[in-house]
Motif scaffolding. Structure first.
Motif, PDB file in Angstrom:
ATOM      1  N   UNK A  69      38.763 -65.727 125.302  1.00  0.00           N
ATOM      2  CA  UNK A  69      38.349 -66.967 125.782  1.00  0.00           C
ATOM      3  C   UNK A  69      36.791 -67.023 125.688  1.00  0.00           C
ATOM      4  N   UNK A  72      35.507 -68.427 122.809  1.00  0.00           N
ATOM      5  CA  UNK A  72      35.745 -70.080 122.786  1.00  0.00           C
ATOM      6  C   UNK A  72      34.771 -70.962 123.718  1.00  0.00           C
ATOM      7  N   UNK A  76      31.916 -70.987 120.334  1.00  0.00           N
ATOM      8  CA  UNK A  76      32.432 -72.141 119.981  1.00  0.00           C
ATOM      9  C   UNK A  76      32.156 -73.342 120.805  1.00  0.00           C
ATOM     10  N   UNK A  77      32.288 -73.107 121.999  1.00  0.00           N
ATOM     11  CA  UNK A  77      32.045 -74.161 122.972  1.00  0.00           C
ATOM     12  C   UNK A  77      33.292 -75.082 123.060  1.00  0.00           C
ATOM     13  N   UNK A  78      34.413 -74.578 122.662  1.00  0.00           N
ATOM     14  CA  UNK A  78      35.607 -75.454 122.718  1.00  0.00           C
ATOM     15  C   UNK A  78      36.364 -75.428 123.986  1.00  0.00           C
ATOM     16  N   UNK A  79      35.926 -74.719 125.161  1.00  0.00           N
ATOM     17  CA  UNK A  79      36.769 -74.288 126.117  1.00  0.00           C
ATOM     18  C   UNK A  79      35.699 -74.658 127.252  1.00  0.00           C
TER      19      UNK A  79
ATOM     20  N   UNK B  87      38.074 -83.109 129.078  1.00  0.00           N
ATOM     21  CA  UNK B  87      37.063 -81.985 128.521  1.00  0.00           C
ATOM     22  C   UNK B  87      36.171 -82.803 127.347  1.00  0.00           C
ATOM     23  N   UNK B  89      33.621 -82.079 124.875  1.00  0.00           N
ATOM     24  CA  UNK B  89      33.121 -80.968 123.678  1.00  0.00           C
ATOM     25  C   UNK B  89      31.724 -81.362 123.158  1.00  0.00           C
ATOM     26  N   UNK B  90      30.739 -80.844 123.669  1.00  0.00           N
ATOM     27  CA  UNK B  90      29.400 -81.133 123.187  1.00  0.00           C
ATOM     28  C   UNK B  90      29.206 -80.122 121.868  1.00  0.00           C
ATOM     29  N   UNK B  94      27.482 -76.645 121.840  1.00  0.00           N
ATOM     30  CA  UNK B  94      28.352 -75.774 121.736  1.00  0.00           C
ATOM     31  C   UNK B  94      28.992 -75.303 123.208  1.00  0.00           C
ATOM     32  N   UNK B  95      29.066 -76.340 123.944  1.00  0.00           N
ATOM     33  CA  UNK B  95      29.455 -76.313 125.402  1.00  0.00           C
ATOM     34  C   UNK B  95      30.412 -77.419 125.661  1.00  0.00           C
ATOM     35  N   UNK B  96      31.571 -76.929 126.545  1.00  0.00           N
ATOM     36  CA  UNK B  96      32.656 -78.019 126.966  1.00  0.00           C
ATOM     37  C   UNK B  96      32.515 -77.855 128.441  1.00  0.00           C
ATOM     38  N   UNK B 267      40.012 -76.435 117.153  1.00  0.00           N
ATOM     39  CA  UNK B 267      40.432 -76.208 118.356  1.00  0.00           C
ATOM     40  C   UNK B 267      41.662 -75.882 118.603  1.00  0.00           C
ATOM     41  N   UNK B 282      43.029 -76.024 122.568  1.00  0.00           N
ATOM     42  CA  UNK B 282      42.359 -75.181 123.678  1.00  0.00           C
ATOM     43  C   UNK B 282      41.763 -75.967 124.810  1.00  0.00           C
ATOM     44  N   UNK B 283      40.870 -77.148 124.116  1.00  0.00           N
ATOM     45  CA  UNK B 283      40.268 -77.665 125.368  1.00  0.00           C
ATOM     46  C   UNK B 283      41.322 -78.151 126.439  1.00  0.00           C
ATOM     47  N   UNK B 286      42.988 -75.715 128.594  1.00  0.00           N
ATOM     48  CA  UNK B 286      41.929 -75.380 130.006  1.00  0.00           C
ATOM     49  C   UNK B 286      42.050 -76.664 130.643  1.00  0.00           C
TER      50      UNK B 286
END
Lengths: 580, 319
Positions: A69, A72, A76-79, B87, B89-90, B94-96, B267, B282-283, B286
């Motif tokens: 994770x 991620x 990737x920033x997807x989580x 969530x 997702x920027x 690259x941050x969520x 994702x 994935x987002x 989470x």
């Protein structure tokens, strides 16, 4: 009282009276050794302040359940996830003493100013002496009451060799102890304090009175933080044994430095009067069989038989005193008879003893000297005596007295690095016995007598017995009340007599070998401190003292005195042309 | 000759091909010519949209109630909690992060006339609503419906500033570009031979759009895309269906469809971390974890509910 919030007490785990964790605020941090305080409102007891020291700092992505994770979240920033940083705190003090845990969610503040002093018990120390610098650049203290014998005594320093921490710290501590600025703290013990330092390796300690060329501004700041003017030791005397085979000229047995070094030795008279024979038998194996028995017998007989020789100061001959008035020679002087062995040094003493113990005519040894032990024991005794004569014979010679006297300077450095190990033990034993005897005779704790001895494992090893080990244990146990304080250093505490270690109130450790750090001798360290002890840099030490329940990590600044010849600041030293 | 496959999803979640409706043709008209008549896989296209919001909700039954009417007899009810949120997702930084979380607790009663759940010492508190019948499924549906409404509002408010992907079919068809994301396929919308194209999709490709319930207020564009081709998977492995409002211009809808085909595979979850891989994004996985956490401890909720309804008795005993 300054308020500086750094975080809150973690609420998802139990906090306790000994430890808790802090969840840090986003805009602040805590690092190892930082000091914190938490105020908890306790029902019926009011505000209780819990002080602590950071022993570990941690961080994690909250919300990440798999290790992958991390990619991620961070790459990737997807989580989504929250970065959470925490610090573990070991409680040092609860004030007032209501032993409750800090409340979860309470604000945690940095302990600064008065709060810092409380966290480190400085307010309760009778005589706080600065012995290092904390991570916050401020001095860390030990309670001198626990060093100079009032509540405890002695210091034990451990650490692997090569990073020059043990001796350096011992000297730094001595400098703090003898600093003019600290006179008020050290108190009456400061005046006339006498320090005996043994230089057992290299010639590191022969330059304590010379400025160091490598001393820089950074080191200067360190000394300023401690409130002590950085200067070499103001009052040092250097002593060394005489060089062997130097003929009639007596020169000190040192390599790099010859000037300002005095030569010490004992006359046969002093050797006999002070019972120094015992320190020729300091090997742990000597305690086996009957050798100690015959040695004591010989010592007694020597005292009875030795008589001064007219015109030969310090020399003696051995004559039966039974025909003299009172059966004692006293201060009487005689002329040496023809063929009578004249005792002028150790080899000639052995020759003189052989008359009684190994008669040339093959007759039985004199039972008054041997106490009827087996002939083989007598041979073993003589064999060891011969060996000692060749190894440390040059330390005993007749002539005017050359006793080492410790009254001339605050610090007396005894350079025994060039001696054979047996001779080193002999010198250490002789000088410690002398120091201890003097104090025993006066019965006074003051003036303080401090002894710095590296490689303690050689002198008081865990296994075996011997006169030197017995004496060190005696000093460890009784020295506190007599004002004889031992600053012992060793690479591995596990090899030192446990009685000596146990009596040291203040324990200090530099970098430790990984296996050594796990031993019970370092039980006073926290698990986290043990782990760090393998990584400590030179100049960083862990200090434990009875007044504070957790060990503290401190640094001490680079010394203003030279620690080897290349560092000596010649320009600042005494003028070499002076007196020409 | 048909082959046999073992589904990758945890059996507790059913299968991506739910057989409830036996892949039966949809009710109402499905217009497969809305984008093209030449049915073939279409390559996705990432238009570089910088913020994508994934909206989802979770719900939980906290307690079963019984409303004991002296005349009507007992009727069932329940108390449930739901949490919805997003969530965001920027893609640039690259941050969520989890935003717009909303938690509600509802007491759903099947009978009675105007009874209200007493005040419960919880944050948020419990509101009361009524179900149209006493079938337990209806009670649950009432709670579910509240949650879906909240999801819709969340998606709508976020659609002003970012592209929105909402879990599940679209509840309300409004003229905004929210994408409904459907993991399970209960209904077959595209008849053979056109449906064969879906099995041919490679990851990152989509089917041409088709229009469901065209010419009605519920019209929406829909398309299939493949997130990933799992090892040992069948021809519909990793296939999801997306839909968006039928009120959008067709080109706009095409662009949205292209974007989802290119971006959603990025994702997709992996089988070793999610029991519904790759469809459970994935987002969203989470987000669901976070929302479940935010609903609060179930045991504490249950205890507070019991305390609230028994309070009058306790007070009576005390006096």
């Amino acid at each position: 009282m300054s308020v500086e919030q750094v975080g809150r007490v973690l609420g998802s785990q139990h906090s306790s009276t000994s430890a808790f964790r802090v969840v840090l605020d986003d805009d602040d941090f805590l690092q190892l050794d930082d000091l914190v305080v938490v105020r908890t409102q306790v029902p019926k007891a009011g505000e209780v302040r819990t002080y602590g020291v950071v022993t570990e700092a941690e961080a994690v992505y909250e919300g990440a359940s798999y290790e992958s994770d991390t990619h991620r979240i961070a790459e990737l920033g997807i989580m989504p996830a929250a970065k959470v940083r925490t610090a573990q705190v070991q409680v040092t003090r609860v004030d007032p003493e209501v032993w409750v845990s800090p409340d979860p969610g309470e604000t945690v503040e940095r302990a600064v100013g008065d709060e810092r002093a409380k966290a480190l018990y400085v307010d309760e120390m009778g005589r706080p002496l600065a012995v290092g610098i904390g991570r916050d650049e401020l001095p860390v203290h030990v309670d001198l009451d626990f060093f100079d014998g009032r509540k405890g005594g002695h210091m034990s320093i451990s650490g692997i060799s090569g990073v020059a921490t043990k001796t350096s710290f011992a000297l730094f501590f001595l400098r703090m102890l003898s600093a003019r600025e600290h006179t008020a703290i050290v108190g009456e013990g400061a005046s006339n304090m006498r320090v005996l330092v043994f230089n057992v390796k290299g010639e590191d300690l022969l330059w304590l009175d010379r400025p160091n060329t490598r001393f820089d501004d950074e080191a200067r700041e360190g000394w300023a933080a401690l409130g002590v003017e950085p200067a070499p030791f103001p009052s040092v005397a250097f002593w060394a044994p005489p060089k062997r085979r130097s003929g009639d000229v007596i020169v000190p047995d040192t390599g790099g430095r010859l000037d300002g070094i005095e030569v010490f030795s004992w006359t046969p008279r002093e050797f006999i009067d002070d019972d120094l024979l015992q320190f020729c038998f300091t090997d742990a194996n000597d305690a086996k069989n009957q050798i100690p028995f015959i040695r004591e017998r010989v010592q007694t007989q020597l005292k009875r038989f030795a008589v001064n020789v007219a015109g030969r100061p310090g020399a003696v001959v051995l004559r039966d005193p039974s025909q003299t008035p009172g059966g004692r020679w006293g201060a009487q002087e005689v002329a040496a008879g023809p063929g009578e062995p004249l005792v002028e040094d150790l080899p000639s003493l052995v020759t003189a003893l052989a008359v009684f113990l190994e008669p040339d005519d093959g007759s039985e040894p004199d039972p008054a000297w041997t106490g009827r032990v087996m002939p083989s024991t007598v041979s073993a005794f003589m064999r060891r005596l011969h060996a000692a004569a060749s190894r440390l014979g040059h330390l005993v010679r007749s002539g005017e007295t050359r006793r080492l006297h410790r009254g001339g300077a605050t610090v007396t450095v005894v350079a025994i690095q060039s001696l054979h190990e047996q001779a080193q033990r002999f010198v250490v034993g002789a000088l410690l016995a002398e120091t201890f005897r003097e104090k025993e005779e006066t019965g006074q704790r003051l003036p303080l007598s401090v002894i710095v001895l590296d490689e303690l494992n050689k002198y008081a090893p865990r296994e075996g017995t011997g006169p030197l080990k017995d004496m060190l244990i005696d000093i460890a146990q009784r020295g506190r009340s007599l004002g004889v304080l031992l600053v012992g250093a060793q690479q591995t505490a596990s090899r030192v007599a446990s009685e000596v270690l146990e009596n040291a109130a203040i324990r200090v450790s530099g970098r430790l070998d990984a296996a050594e750090a796990e031993r019970a001798e370092y039980g006073w360290m926290l698990p986290s401190t043990r782990a760090r002890a393998r990584l400590l840099k030179p100049g960083t030490m862990v200090i434990s003292q009875p007044a504070i329940p957790v060990p503290l990590v401190v640094t001490f600044p680079f010394p203003p005195w030279a620690t080897r010849k290349e560092e000596v600041d010649e320009a600042a030293g005494p003028d070499p042309f002076e007196g020409l | 000759m048909a082959r046999i496959f073992v589904e990758g999803w945890d059996p507790d979640y059913g299968t991506p091909l739910d057989q409830d409706d036996a892949l039966s043709p949809a009710e109402g008209s499905v217009d497969t010519s809305v984008e093209t008549d030449d049915w073939a896989p279409i390559e996705g296209c990432d238009d570089g949209v910088d913020r994508i919001a994934f909206v989802d909700g979770v719900r939980r039954i906290d307690a079963r109630l019984t409303l004991d009417d002296p005349e009507q007899g007992p009727t069932p009810g329940l108390v449930g909690t739901f949490a919805v949120g997003a969530v965001v997702w920027d893609r640039e930084t690259r941050r969520s992060e989890v935003t717009d979380v909303r938690i509600e607790r509802w007491a759903v009663l099947a009978g009675g006339s105007g009874e209200q759940m007493p005040a419960v010492d919880l944050e948020p508190g419990v509101s009361t609503t009524r179900a149209p019948g006493d079938d337990p499924n209806l009670l649950t549906m009432a709670l579910h419906s509240k949650m879906r409404d909240a999801e819709g509002e969340c998606a709508e408010s976020l659609s002003a500033e970012c592209a929105v992907v909402a879990d599940g079919p679209l509840k309300k068809i409004r003229e905004h570009a929210t994408v409904g994301y459907v993991k399970t396929h209960r209904v077959t919308y595209v008849e053979p031979p056109l449906g064969g194209v879906i099995a041919e999709l490679a990851p990152g490709q989509r089917s041409p759009m088709f229009c469901i319930a065209a010419q009605t207020p519920y019209a929406r564009y829909s398309w299939y895309l493949r997130l990933a081709m799992l090892q040992g998977g069948h021809s519909w492995t990793g296939i999801v269906r997306c839909e968006t409002s039928g009120h959008l211009a067709r080109d706009e809808a095409s662009a949205i469809a292209d974007r989802t085909a290119a971006v959603l595979p990025l994702v997709a979850s992996e089988p070793h971390v999610d029991p519904r891989a790759p469809q459970n994004l994935v987002p969203i996985g989470a987000l669901e974890r976070e929302l479940r956490h935010r609903m609060g401890d179930r045991g504490l909720v249950y205890r507070a509910l019991r305390h609230a309804v028994m309070k009058p008795e306790i007070q009576q005993e005390a006096s």
